[in-house]
Design a protein around this motif. Structure first.
Motif, PDB file in Angstrom:
ATOM      1  N   TYR A  99       0.835  -1.198   0.000  1.00  0.00           N
ATOM      2  CA  TYR A  99       0.000   0.000   0.000  1.00  0.00           C
ATOM      3  C   TYR A  99       0.870   1.249   0.000  1.00  0.00           C
ATOM      4  CZ  TYR A  99      -4.561  -2.161   0.853  1.00  0.00           C
ATOM      5  OH  TYR A  99      -5.727  -2.884   0.714  1.00  0.00           O
ATOM      6  N   ILE A 100       0.413   2.262  -0.723  1.00  0.00           N
ATOM      7  CA  ILE A 100       0.996   3.596  -0.631  1.00  0.00           C
ATOM      8  C   ILE A 100       0.040   4.432   0.211  1.00  0.00           C
ATOM      9  CG2 ILE A 100       1.589   5.704  -1.888  1.00  0.00           C
ATOM     10  CD1 ILE A 100       2.280   3.943  -4.291  1.00  0.00           C
ATOM     11  N   ILE A 101       0.557   5.011   1.281  1.00  0.00           N
ATOM     12  CA  ILE A 101      -0.260   5.878   2.126  1.00  0.00           C
ATOM     13  C   ILE A 101       0.157   7.316   1.841  1.00  0.00           C
ATOM     14  CG2 ILE A 101      -0.925   6.489   4.475  1.00  0.00           C
ATOM     15  CD1 ILE A 101      -0.421   3.633   5.288  1.00  0.00           C
ATOM     16  N   LEU A 102      -0.710   8.032   1.143  1.00  0.00           N
ATOM     17  CA  LEU A 102      -0.448   9.412   0.761  1.00  0.00           C
ATOM     18  C   LEU A 102      -0.946  10.324   1.874  1.00  0.00           C
ATOM     19  CD1 LEU A 102       0.259  11.759  -1.070  1.00  0.00           C
ATOM     20  CD2 LEU A 102      -1.816  11.298  -2.394  1.00  0.00           C
ATOM     21  N   VAL A 103      -0.005  10.946   2.570  1.00  0.00           N
ATOM     22  CA  VAL A 103      -0.342  11.772   3.726  1.00  0.00           C
ATOM     23  C   VAL A 103      -0.458  13.234   3.301  1.00  0.00           C
ATOM     24  CG1 VAL A 103       0.302  12.416   6.077  1.00  0.00           C
ATOM     25  CG2 VAL A 103       0.934  10.161   5.188  1.00  0.00           C
ATOM     26  N   ILE A 104      -1.573  13.852   3.669  1.00  0.00           N
ATOM     27  CA  ILE A 104      -1.761  15.282   3.462  1.00  0.00           C
ATOM     28  C   ILE A 104      -2.160  15.886   4.803  1.00  0.00           C
ATOM     29  CG2 ILE A 104      -2.421  15.009   1.040  1.00  0.00           C
ATOM     30  CD1 ILE A 104      -5.332  15.390   1.863  1.00  0.00           C
ATOM     31  N   ALA A 105      -2.188  17.196   4.888  1.00  0.00           N
ATOM     32  CA  ALA A 105      -2.527  17.857   6.141  1.00  0.00           C
ATOM     33  C   ALA A 105      -3.057  19.258   5.847  1.00  0.00           C
ATOM     34  CB  ALA A 105      -1.296  17.933   7.048  1.00  0.00           C
TER      35      ALA A 105
END
Length: 351
Positions: A128-134
């Protein structure tokens, strides 16, 4: 400010320097390997690359009496580029060192182009690729779309994780929810959390996202990737950065991709923050495929050489008019194609 183009002489010098560095590294590597071979090397066994430091790698033994032990290993000159997450065949030497003699097959590989257009591997064997944004730094859909296109081209599933939910305010909540809804409509899994609190109705236990699999965290610097990992592994030594007050951008804290084992089961790979994910190495057809709502429209334009930039009979433009493609995604798609065309044009002129 636009990036200054390099002239042919400057490009030649950079290429020359890179070749000289590679030659010196290969010579040093060969010398080290010869010294190790001069001694007694143990039997071949399987290992896992958990960190990469130039010409040396940290390898975790996966079998034998050294299982679980991490050794600093050197690499045979005839082995292709190795990356964190690779499974390898290695032979132990003396003083907690070893030699990697082969690389096992990969089932996935995440890559990105470097500043010179060459593909650079980021991590291997990812589930899995976990694309983190904020909320801070402010998420931009074009940067998110670049990550998603890169992920779609590798067929690695993506989870979009909104971190720092404690920073959601009345001023930014509407824009953030609209952004997330746009991707949720396309079938992307959306989750929310806060590495600071890990509580609240919308917060998700990050362990549930990573349990029993190998995941890589990606996203621009400052969104809290390392903070999340530090929450999962408080004993791990990870430098946590902050958002620059002057630029609003994240401060780089991770310098090399590193793999961490989780107590709940599964592995995490922390990768250096990427502020801009270039896709110039891809073809327009690969970019089209990277947009889920555009993928099914490939080949339906009136003209085979349609540029999708206002050409008559464009199936993508018609889909946008019908509301099947959002305005934001279409703008992002066109911008990526335009950036690619400009980059390729500069490359042709340089030649």
């Amino acid at each position: 400010m636009a990036k200054r183009r390099l002239n042919k002489q400057q490009q030649w010098r950079i290429k020359k320097i890179q070749q000289e560095r590679a030659a010196r590294a290969a010579k040093k590597e060969e010398s080290i390997s010869e010294k190790l071979d001069a001694g007694d090397l143990g039997p071949e066994q399987q290992g896992l690359v958990i960190a990469h430091y130039g010409q040396q790698l940290d390898v975790e033994a996966l079998e034998g009496e050294d299982t679980g032990k991490v050794l600093r290993c050197f690499v045979r000159a005839n082995i292709d580029s190795l990356v964190t997450g690779d499974k390898v065949i290695w032979r132990p030497g003396s003083d907690n060192t070893g030699v990697i003699v082969a690389r096992c097959d990969r089932h996935t590989l995440l890559q990105r182009p470097d500043n010179f257009g060459a593909l650079k591997p980021v991590a291997a064997n990812i589930d899995y690729i976990i694309l983190v944004i904020a909320p801070e730094p402010e998420p931009h859909d074009n940067l998110i779309d670049r990550y998603l296109v890169a992920a779609e081209s590798t067929d690695i599933p993506v989870i979009i994780l909104l971190n720092k939910t404690d920073l959601v305010t009345d001023q930014n909540q509407k824009a953030i929810e609209q952004l997330l809804a746009r991707y949720e409509k396309l079938g992307y899994r959306i989750e929310r959390t806060s590495a600071k609190t890990l509580e609240g109705e919308q917060a998700v236990r990050v362990e549930d996202l990573v349990k029993g699999q190998t995941s890589v965290f990606v996203g621009q610097s400052g969104v809290g990737k390392s903070s999340i990992i530090q929450t999962l592994l408080p004993e791990a030594s990870i430098r946590v950065g902050a958002v620059s007050e002057s630029t609003g951008k994240g401060v780089h804290t991770t310098t090399t991709a590193k793999l961490f084992h989780l107590n709940c089961g599964g592995d995490l790979i922390d990768s250096p923050g990427i502020r801009e994910f270039g896709l110039w190495h891809m073809t327009p057809q690969e970019i089209e495929y990277g947009f889920r709502e555009i993928r099914d429209l490939i080949g339906h334009c009136k003209f085979r050489n349609c540029s999708h930039m206002g050409d008559p009979g464009c199936a993508i433009a018609q889909a946008a008019e019908d509301g099947r493609i959002s305005t934001e995604r279409l703008k992002s798609f066109n911008r990526i194609l335009q950036d690619m065309a400009e980059q390729q044009s500069r490359g042709l002129k340089a030649d």
